[in-house]
Design an enzyme around this catalytic site. Sequence first.
Site, mmCIF file in Angstrom:
data_model
loop_
_atom_site.group_PDB
_atom_site.id
_atom_site.type_symbol
_atom_site.label_atom_id
_atom_site.label_comp_id
_atom_site.label_asym_id
_atom_site.label_seq_id
_atom_site.Cartn_x
_atom_site.Cartn_y
_atom_site.Cartn_z
ATOM 1 N N ASP A 294 22.453 37.788 30.629
ATOM 2 C CA ASP A 294 21.777 36.555 30.864
ATOM 3 C C ASP A 294 23.148 35.314 31.045
ATOM 4 O O ASP A 294 23.520 35.408 30.039
ATOM 5 C CB ASP A 294 20.906 36.093 29.707
ATOM 6 C CG ASP A 294 20.672 34.879 29.581
ATOM 7 O OD1 ASP A 294 19.286 34.332 30.562
ATOM 8 O OD2 ASP A 294 21.244 33.842 29.116
ATOM 9 N N TYR B 64 27.842 27.698 32.739
ATOM 10 C CA TYR B 64 28.680 28.251 31.476
ATOM 11 C C TYR B 64 30.012 28.610 31.802
ATOM 12 O O TYR B 64 30.910 28.747 31.000
ATOM 13 C CB TYR B 64 27.620 30.668 31.007
ATOM 14 C CG TYR B 64 26.519 29.573 30.177
ATOM 15 C CD1 TYR B 64 25.910 28.294 29.412
ATOM 16 C CD2 TYR B 64 25.705 31.544 30.294
ATOM 17 C CE1 TYR B 64 24.834 28.937 29.252
ATOM 18 C CE2 TYR B 64 24.446 31.309 29.651
ATOM 19 C CZ TYR B 64 24.293 29.703 29.029
ATOM 20 O OH TYR B 64 22.939 30.241 28.139
ATOM 21 N N LYS C 15 20.388 30.352 35.850
ATOM 22 C CA LYS C 15 20.115 29.398 35.308
ATOM 23 C C LYS C 15 20.858 28.096 36.761
ATOM 24 O O LYS C 15 21.740 27.763 36.411
ATOM 25 C CB LYS C 15 19.869 29.140 34.002
ATOM 26 C CG LYS C 15 19.797 29.656 33.126
ATOM 27 C CD LYS C 15 19.984 29.428 31.736
ATOM 28 C CE LYS C 15 19.417 31.172 30.624
ATOM 29 N NZ LYS C 15 20.803 31.514 30.926
ATOM 30 N N HIS D 127 17.322 25.470 33.535
ATOM 31 C CA HIS D 127 17.920 25.877 32.273
ATOM 32 C C HIS D 127 17.066 24.755 31.544
ATOM 33 O O HIS D 127 16.774 24.927 30.093
ATOM 34 C CB HIS D 127 19.129 25.214 32.793
ATOM 35 C CG HIS D 127 20.037 25.788 31.456
ATOM 36 N ND1 HIS D 127 21.000 25.967 31.518
ATOM 37 C CD2 HIS D 127 20.175 26.066 30.303
ATOM 38 C CE1 HIS D 127 22.044 26.455 30.454
ATOM 39 N NE2 HIS D 127 20.995 26.461 30.014
ATOM 40 N N ILE E 98 17.668 38.299 23.887
ATOM 41 C CA ILE E 98 19.693 38.052 24.559
ATOM 42 C C ILE E 98 20.833 38.058 23.309
ATOM 43 O O ILE E 98 21.648 37.145 23.907
ATOM 44 C CB ILE E 98 19.916 37.673 25.729
ATOM 45 C CG1 ILE E 98 18.422 36.574 25.785
ATOM 46 C CG2 ILE E 98 19.010 38.045 26.826
ATOM 47 C CD1 ILE E 98 18.824 34.835 26.493
ATOM 48 N N LYS F 179 24.192 37.315 21.605
ATOM 49 C CA LYS F 179 25.441 37.126 22.361
ATOM 50 C C LYS F 179 27.017 37.893 21.820
ATOM 51 O O LYS F 179 26.809 37.657 20.407
ATOM 52 C CB LYS F 179 25.817 35.400 22.592
ATOM 53 C CG LYS F 179 26.962 35.744 22.975
ATOM 54 C CD LYS F 179 27.742 35.387 22.679
ATOM 55 C CE LYS F 179 29.184 34.532 23.370
ATOM 56 N NZ LYS F 179 30.281 33.791 22.839
ATOM 57 N N SER F 180 27.641 38.920 22.493
ATOM 58 C CA SER F 180 28.342 39.169 21.625
ATOM 59 C C SER F 180 30.339 39.294 22.319
ATOM 60 O O SER F 180 28.735 39.814 23.642
ATOM 61 C CB SER F 180 28.668 40.459 20.429
ATOM 62 O OG SER F 180 29.646 40.191 19.937
ATOM 63 N N ARG G 143 30.181 44.919 18.266
ATOM 64 C CA ARG G 143 28.778 44.081 17.853
ATOM 65 C C ARG G 143 27.964 44.578 19.138
ATOM 66 O O ARG G 143 26.511 44.527 18.799
ATOM 67 C CB ARG G 143 29.704 42.985 17.964
ATOM 68 C CG ARG G 143 29.916 42.088 16.364
ATOM 69 C CD ARG G 143 30.118 41.538 16.529
ATOM 70 N NE ARG G 143 30.863 40.487 14.810
ATOM 71 C CZ ARG G 143 31.151 39.648 14.719
ATOM 72 N NH1 ARG G 143 30.890 38.225 15.948
ATOM 73 N NH2 ARG G 143 31.557 39.350 13.882
ATOM 74 N N ASN H 95 24.353 45.865 18.402
ATOM 75 C CA ASN H 95 22.908 45.124 18.732
ATOM 76 C C ASN H 95 22.266 45.939 20.059
ATOM 77 O O ASN H 95 20.834 45.654 19.529
ATOM 78 C CB ASN H 95 23.386 43.403 19.383
ATOM 79 C CG ASN H 95 23.976 42.752 18.175
ATOM 80 O OD1 ASN H 95 24.579 43.099 17.259
ATOM 81 N ND2 ASN H 95 25.014 41.386 19.042
HETATM 82 P P1 NAD Z 1 23.428 34.569 19.060
HETATM 83 O O1 NAD Z 1 22.065 33.700 18.192
HETATM 84 O O2 NAD Z 1 23.460 35.553 19.850
HETATM 85 O O3 NAD Z 1 24.852 34.238 18.271
HETATM 86 C C1 NAD Z 1 25.628 34.800 19.597
HETATM 87 C C2 NAD Z 1 26.933 35.029 17.985
HETATM 88 O O4 NAD Z 1 26.447 35.544 16.781
HETATM 89 C C3 NAD Z 1 27.509 35.193 18.370
HETATM 90 O O5 NAD Z 1 28.685 34.779 19.014
HETATM 91 C C4 NAD Z 1 28.489 36.230 17.473
HETATM 92 O O6 NAD Z 1 29.237 35.190 16.828
HETATM 93 C C5 NAD Z 1 27.366 36.531 16.221
HETATM 94 N N1 NAD Z 1 26.955 37.644 15.998
HETATM 95 C C6 NAD Z 1 26.761 38.436 17.195
HETATM 96 N N2 NAD Z 1 26.751 39.532 16.949
HETATM 97 C C7 NAD Z 1 27.212 40.361 16.131
HETATM 98 C C8 NAD Z 1 26.801 41.193 15.292
HETATM 99 N N3 NAD Z 1 26.198 42.302 16.036
HETATM 100 N N4 NAD Z 1 27.572 41.188 13.793
HETATM 101 C C9 NAD Z 1 28.043 39.260 13.152
HETATM 102 N N5 NAD Z 1 27.324 38.650 14.426
HETATM 103 C C10 NAD Z 1 27.613 38.501 15.278
HETATM 104 O O7 NAD Z 1 23.567 32.818 19.829
HETATM 105 P P2 NAD Z 1 23.816 32.463 21.507
HETATM 106 O O8 NAD Z 1 24.862 32.805 21.706
HETATM 107 O O9 NAD Z 1 23.339 31.270 21.346
HETATM 108 O O10 NAD Z 1 22.407 32.989 22.026
HETATM 109 C C11 NAD Z 1 22.587 34.032 22.632
HETATM 110 C C12 NAD Z 1 22.033 33.524 24.000
HETATM 111 O O11 NAD Z 1 21.311 32.860 24.765
HETATM 112 C C13 NAD Z 1 23.773 33.103 25.115
HETATM 113 O O12 NAD Z 1 24.901 34.112 25.209
HETATM 114 C C14 NAD Z 1 22.811 32.637 26.103
HETATM 115 O O13 NAD Z 1 22.550 33.636 27.185
HETATM 116 C C15 NAD Z 1 21.601 32.394 25.741
HETATM 117 N N6 NAD Z 1 21.299 30.955 25.291
HETATM 118 C C16 NAD Z 1 20.538 30.135 26.281
HETATM 119 C C17 NAD Z 1 19.909 28.907 26.382
HETATM 120 C C18 NAD Z 1 19.217 28.297 26.888
HETATM 121 O O14 NAD Z 1 19.511 26.819 26.498
HETATM 122 N N7 NAD Z 1 19.198 28.663 28.020
HETATM 123 C C19 NAD Z 1 20.964 28.093 24.749
HETATM 124 C C20 NAD Z 1 21.641 28.666 24.289
HETATM 125 C C21 NAD Z 1 21.731 30.394 23.912
#
Ligand code: NAD
Length: 275
Positions: free
Chosen positions: A47, A52, A77, A110, A230, A232-233, A238, A242
Amino acid sequence: MIKPQLNIQLSDGQRIPQLGLGVWQASQDQARAAVRFALEEGYRHVDTAAIYGNEEGVGQGMRESGIPREQVFLTTKVWNDAQGFETTKQALDASLGRLQVDYVDLLLIHWPAPSRDLYVDTWKAMIDLQRQGKVRSIGVSNFNQDHLERLISETGVKPVLNQIELHPFLQQEEMRQHHQELKVHTQSWSPLGQGSALDHPAVLDLARKHSKTAAQIIVRWHLELGLIVIPKSVTPSRIRENFNVLDFKLDALDIAILTVLNADKRLGPDPASFA
Ligand code: NAD
């Protein structure tokens, strides 16, 4: 070894892997390395978004992985400033150019950005793009109920999914119910609460109970609720962690423990006003 995949069938007949990799806030190089590693680990869903600024890296990571293009479900998006009929078509062409692919599997609006009042025109362009084969499925992100209803009533075309902020502290029960009535899938963004849900004592207790990590408990929770998720890491261990969530289940009590964590707490902007 091919790892098991959970797939969900969308209303247009396409299938989406229920668990994918998010790459918001990853640099081009981080995205390249993370996507490559994730695909090597068995992920088949990525995603990204024009905003981005890492579509080139995502495309490069996909090519470097050696996984055939048709096996990867790729989402991008349309950003708010590209909304409108012609500008959406230009934006998608620009994304395809950066990603170096002929099509994306899913294109999302988006944000509804209601003050711009362009999301219906944007959607009409996306319907055309789907007919042209540049996009396999079309969906939305951050749409409230009124935005969804207007889109459907003015075009007759339903989004396959709505990607919304959803994590243990913002469980979006009403939106999930509304989606179910419309037969629109729910996709969770910031599924780990951007990491904030990982040190909650209730989550840590469940992690101990299942001999899993806090992140695995929460990813599993999304899957059990039927959500497309989805996390993110950019950290290989990680990314692997995940994805390793298919060998255990949460029971009804575990789910109930997580349900009470809801606090209707948004981390991101309010879709009704964000422009
Ligand atoms: P998330 O909830 O996926 O959290 C990511 C953070 O959690 C990482 O940066 C890391 O610090 C931590 N993390 C991840 N895996 C871990 C693990 N196994 N152990 C410990 N810490 C861990 O947050 P996100 O990135 O905001 O959201 C995920 C995805 O959703 C984004 O990357 C993006 O692709 C999407 N997104 C979309 C929108 C939208 O408006 N459509 C907005 C925000 C995010």
